[in-house]
Design a protein around this motif. Structure first.
Motif, PDB file in Angstrom:
ATOM      1  N   ALA A 156       0.823  -1.208   0.000  1.00 39.02           N
ATOM      2  CA  ALA A 156       0.000   0.000   0.000  1.00 39.02           C
ATOM      3  C   ALA A 156       0.860   1.262   0.000  1.00 39.02           C
ATOM      4  O   ALA A 156       0.529   2.241  -0.677  1.00 39.02           O
ATOM      5  CB  ALA A 156      -0.931  -0.010   1.207  1.00 39.02           C
TER       6      ALA A 156
ATOM      7  N   SER B 121       2.521   1.661  -3.489  1.00 37.05           N
ATOM      8  CA  SER B 121       1.482   2.032  -4.449  1.00 37.05           C
ATOM      9  C   SER B 121       1.069   3.488  -4.281  1.00 37.05           C
ATOM     10  O   SER B 121       0.902   4.219  -5.272  1.00 37.05           O
ATOM     11  CB  SER B 121       0.268   1.122  -4.273  1.00 37.05           C
TER      12      SER B 121
ATOM     13  N   TYR C 102      -1.810  -1.854  -8.754  1.00 36.81           N
ATOM     14  CA  TYR C 102      -2.590  -1.046  -7.816  1.00 36.81           C
ATOM     15  C   TYR C 102      -2.468   0.438  -8.151  1.00 36.81           C
ATOM     16  O   TYR C 102      -3.453   1.185  -8.117  1.00 36.81           O
ATOM     17  CB  TYR C 102      -2.106  -1.287  -6.386  1.00 36.81           C
ATOM     18  N   SER C 103      -1.248   0.867  -8.455  1.00 33.24           N
ATOM     19  CA  SER C 103      -1.037   2.261  -8.822  1.00 33.24           C
ATOM     20  C   SER C 103      -1.771   2.620 -10.105  1.00 33.24           C
ATOM     21  O   SER C 103      -2.393   3.680 -10.209  1.00 33.24           O
ATOM     22  CB  SER C 103       0.464   2.537  -8.963  1.00 33.24           C
TER      23      SER C 103
ATOM     24  N   SER D  23      -5.504   2.917  -9.494  1.00 34.98           N
ATOM     25  CA  SER D  23      -5.861   4.085  -8.677  1.00 34.98           C
ATOM     26  C   SER D  23      -5.621   5.400  -9.406  1.00 34.98           C
ATOM     27  O   SER D  23      -6.108   6.447  -8.959  1.00 34.98           O
ATOM     28  CB  SER D  23      -5.050   4.084  -7.374  1.00 34.98           C
TER      29      SER D  23
ATOM     30  N   ALA E 152      -5.359  -0.181  -2.058  1.00 32.61           N
ATOM     31  CA  ALA E 152      -4.289  -1.180  -2.075  1.00 32.61           C
ATOM     32  C   ALA E 152      -4.356  -2.085  -0.847  1.00 32.61           C
ATOM     33  O   ALA E 152      -4.046  -3.277  -0.924  1.00 32.61           O
ATOM     34  CB  ALA E 152      -2.929  -0.485  -2.154  1.00 32.61           C
TER      35      ALA E 152
ATOM     36  N   GLU F  98      -7.520  -4.548  -1.476  1.00 30.82           N
ATOM     37  CA  GLU F  98      -7.676  -5.233  -2.755  1.00 30.82           C
ATOM     38  C   GLU F  98      -7.422  -6.737  -2.589  1.00 30.82           C
ATOM     39  O   GLU F  98      -6.494  -7.158  -1.907  1.00 30.82           O
ATOM     40  CB  GLU F  98      -6.702  -4.652  -3.781  1.00 30.82           C
TER      41      GLU F  98
END
Length: 272
Positions: free
Chosen positions: A71, A74, A139-140, A143, A200, A203
């Motif tokens: 997290a 990310s 994840y990045s 987002s 993140a 998920e």
């Protein structure tokens, strides 16, 4: 009138906090007590659920560390890429800016589960499985649309005169971003970072397919395995304890940045 408002506030707080309070109570309860009389407050308190989590193999705290790494990476990567991108969108001509936001909004609303097979193929092709840093990349990317929308609205709300004055002082684009523009939108940046971090942290589908090593599992996948440890019974107490422990870092993070979150989301809601 004031008493009615106070009553509604109390009811709203009770409605919002009741699930969390019940989860906390369940985490200190035995599994038999939860199944037999879940609403009875009897002598059933125990720390066994937390002991089982900490004595498990791998230990539960390892999953917290894994999720924190994914997290955090990310969030940092998303903000590093989204801040200059959002600034560029905010400085586009009006028609181009509106069209850009339309496409970005469509990307933000797109159900990412439909990209499941494509992400799995990427992980196989580039051998990205069982790598926490690599897990932060999708994840990045997922987002990014939301981050661009929030941050571009914040940049657009800044007076153009500030940037013009900085240009007259001889400051370049990177200097303006570093010393003037980004500090002024710190509430929006903080709220965006929290939202990216939450995504993140929570998920599940991508983490389930990219990570197979038991020692590198993220928190949602590990909790799903706790819930399915037995065919004949569900360890309600252990699952509740895992939920409580997994919520503590998020609660601390939100409490620290609560002013920035509220200010950033409010500003993003009225701009654009």
């Amino acid at each position: 009138m004031m008493k009615q408002r106070q009553l509604w506030i109390v009811l709203l707080l009770a409605w919002s906090l009741a699930p969390m309070v019940w989860q906390l109570i369940s985490s200190f309860s035995t599994n038999d007590a939860l199944i037999a009389t879940p609403m009875a407050f009897q002598e059933r308190w125990t720390l066994q659920n937390y002991r089982e989590l900490w004595q498990s193999n791998p230990p539960f705290w390892l999953y917290l560390i894994n999720s924190s790494i994914v997290a955090s990476v990310s969030t940092l990567l998303t903000l590093l890429l989204a801040l200059p991108g959002a600034y560029g969108i905010a400085r586009l001509p009006k028609l181009w800016r509106q069209n850009s936001r339309l496409f970005i909004t469509a990307a933000a609303l797109f159900p990412y589960v439909l990209l499941f097979l494509a992400l799995l193929e990427l992980a196989r092709t580039f051998q990205l499985g069982n790598n926490l840093i690599a897990l932060a990349l999708p994840y990045s990317a997922l987002s990014m649309p939301l981050a661009l929308l929030l941050l571009s609205a914040a940049f657009e709300g800044l007076p153009q005169d500030l940037e013009d004055a900085a240009c007259l002082e001889g400051m370049g684009l990177l200097q303006r971003l570093r010393w003037i523009l980004i500090p002024l939108i710190s509430p929006a940046t903080a709220s965006t970072g929290i939202l990216v971090f939450l995504f993140a942290w929570n998920e599940y589908p991508v983490a389930l397919t990219w990570i197979s090593d038991a020692k590198m599992l993220t928190l949602p996948v590990a909790m799903a395995r706790i819930a399915g440890t037995s065919v004949y019974s569900i360890p309600y107490g252990a699952y509740a304890a895992a939920t409580v422990l997994g919520s503590i870092p998020l609660l601390v993070l939100v409490l620290i940045f609560q002013r920035q979150i509220v200010s950033g989301l409010t500003n993003g809601a009225v701009k654009g």
